[in-house]
Write a protein that holds these residues in place. Structure first.
Motif, PDB file in Angstrom:
ATOM      1  N   HIS A 173       0.823  -1.205   0.000  1.00 26.55           N
ATOM      2  CA  HIS A 173       0.000   0.000   0.000  1.00 26.55           C
ATOM      3  C   HIS A 173       0.864   1.265   0.000  1.00 26.55           C
ATOM      4  O   HIS A 173       0.460   2.291  -0.551  1.00 26.55           O
TER       5      HIS A 173
ATOM      6  N   THR B 216      -1.671   3.773  -1.593  1.00 20.81           N
ATOM      7  CA  THR B 216      -3.042   3.445  -1.209  1.00 20.81           C
ATOM      8  C   THR B 216      -3.116   3.099   0.278  1.00 20.81           C
ATOM      9  O   THR B 216      -3.849   2.204   0.680  1.00 20.81           O
TER      10      THR B 216
ATOM     11  N   ARG C 171      -8.134   3.582  -2.305  1.00 20.92           N
ATOM     12  CA  ARG C 171      -8.124   5.000  -2.693  1.00 20.92           C
ATOM     13  C   ARG C 171      -6.688   5.476  -2.863  1.00 20.92           C
ATOM     14  O   ARG C 171      -5.860   5.265  -1.982  1.00 20.92           O
ATOM     15  N   TRP C 172      -6.419   6.122  -3.990  1.00 17.66           N
ATOM     16  CA  TRP C 172      -5.084   6.655  -4.257  1.00 17.66           C
ATOM     17  C   TRP C 172      -4.973   8.052  -3.683  1.00 17.66           C
ATOM     18  O   TRP C 172      -5.767   8.936  -4.006  1.00 17.66           O
TER      19      TRP C 172
END
Length: 357
Positions: free
Chosen positions: A134, A139, A182-183
């Motif tokens: 992540h 993310t 979600r970026w």
């Protein structure tokens, strides 16, 4: 390969360009873009196809080193230049090299377990799901704001640099989304990747980079800016010459091999570039690499490109299908429209004039 040479504004002649598959007027079209004012603030453009330079340009312009003014600089093939956030893509490459050597945990390993000194944060169930992967794909699902100017102390990266403990600052950000969903653009996530590399290898990031990447590629000259705590910034601190950054791009096109030597696994190259999540603005993001599509006449349609992006218009562009790598250095730091000229050079000059596959 020509990418190791050149110290003036030059390009191949028309016949050579045509033999390489380009419109022989490539250089003239590029110069017309500069003369018209459509291509602004360029310091360097250096592009190669299959290791042969197709476009080379060095200018004189105002520059800076990580925010410190340098005045007007006459750029050439031996001039160091800020990569800014293109540094992130190289940090990802260094993690891959360390992973190949068994020196760092795999991407699916727990992120917080790599920072046991922050056990109080690791007890938070919302953080327990966060993995190294992540951080590599931005993310984390944690609050981070780099939309503010980098001159603003409330910009999260600047606040991290000013914090008494940069890693606690990152790791204690509020969790606002499920990890991986979600970026959120985050230099902090890359600071964590850099720390994992240093802890795993037992070496400072610049020293590890010199040993496993720069020396094998013949890169003798570089500078890596560090914060006030002496930590080299894996998010934005590296300075390289254009030919040397082009070598790193060529390494990716050659799937991790340089001069017959395997530098990084082909698997890591593929995983780095593979889109992992949408950035929300029409692009995708892999492991510290942006990606998208662009039309190319030689292929009669769209082809995928990959890139490292940096503040002020710094770019390392790759199009593996065409065998093209391109370095663009610019001086439009902290400007909202700094992306325009590098994108025009890539799409409307280099790719638009590739006529034969």
């Amino acid at each position: 390969m020509v990418i190791t040479q050149g110290n003036s504004s030059s390009s191949p002649d028309r016949e050579t360009l045509q033999a390489m598959g380009f419109d022989p007027e490539l250089r003239r079209k590029f110069e017309a873009g500069i003369e018209s004012g459509l291509l602004r603030d360029l310091h360097v453009v250096l592009a190669a196809r299959s290791g042969r330079v197709c476009l080379e340009y060095y200018a004189i312009g105002s520059d800076e080193n990580w925010g410190d003014p340098l005045g007007d600089v006459a750029f050439d093939a031996d001039t160091l230049h800020d990569l800014r956030s293109v540094t992130k893509s190289i940090a990802g490459l260094l993690y891959g090299i360390a992973l190949d050597r068994g020196l760092v945990p795999p991407p699916n390993a727990s992120l917080y377990e790599q920072f046991p000194e922050y056990g109080d944060l690791a007890q938070d169930p919302a953080r327990a799901k966060i993995a190294i992967a992540h951080a590599l794909t931005m993310t984390l699902g944690m609050e981070w704001d780099e939309d503010r100017p980098y001159t603003d102390p409330l910009n999260s990266e600047i606040a991290m640099e000013n914090a008494p403990d940069r890693y606690r600052f990152v790791l204690e950000r509020p969790v606002i989304a499920e990890p991986g969903t979600r970026w959120i653009y985050s230099g902090g996530s890359v600071a964590l990747v850099g720390a994992i590399i240093e802890r795993g290898t037992g070496k400072r990031l610049p020293d590890f980079a010199r040993e496993v990447l720069f020396e094998p590629l013949g890169i003798a000259k570089f500078h890596w800016n560090a914060g006030r705590d002496g930590v080299a910034s894996p998010a934005s601190g590296l300075r390289l010459t254009a030919p040397d950054l082009l070598k790193i791009g060529t390494l990716f096109l050659q799937k991790g091999v340089w001069a017959g030597q395997r530098i990084v696994s082909e698997e890591w190259i593929a995983q780095s570039l593979a889109p992992a999540i949408s950035t929300g603005d029409g692009l995708s993001y892999g492991r510290l690499w942006f990606s998208g599509d662009a039309p190319v006449p030689a292929f009669d349609g769209q082809r995928s490109w990959y890139a490292g992006f940096g503040n002020g218009g710094q770019r390392l562009w790759l199009m593996p299908d065409a065998g093209i790598a391109a370095v663009i250095y610019s001086g439009k730091y902290n400007s909202w429209d700094a992306w325009i000229t590098p994108t025009r050079v890539w799409r409307e000059i280099i790719l638009a004039n590739l006529l034969k596959a």
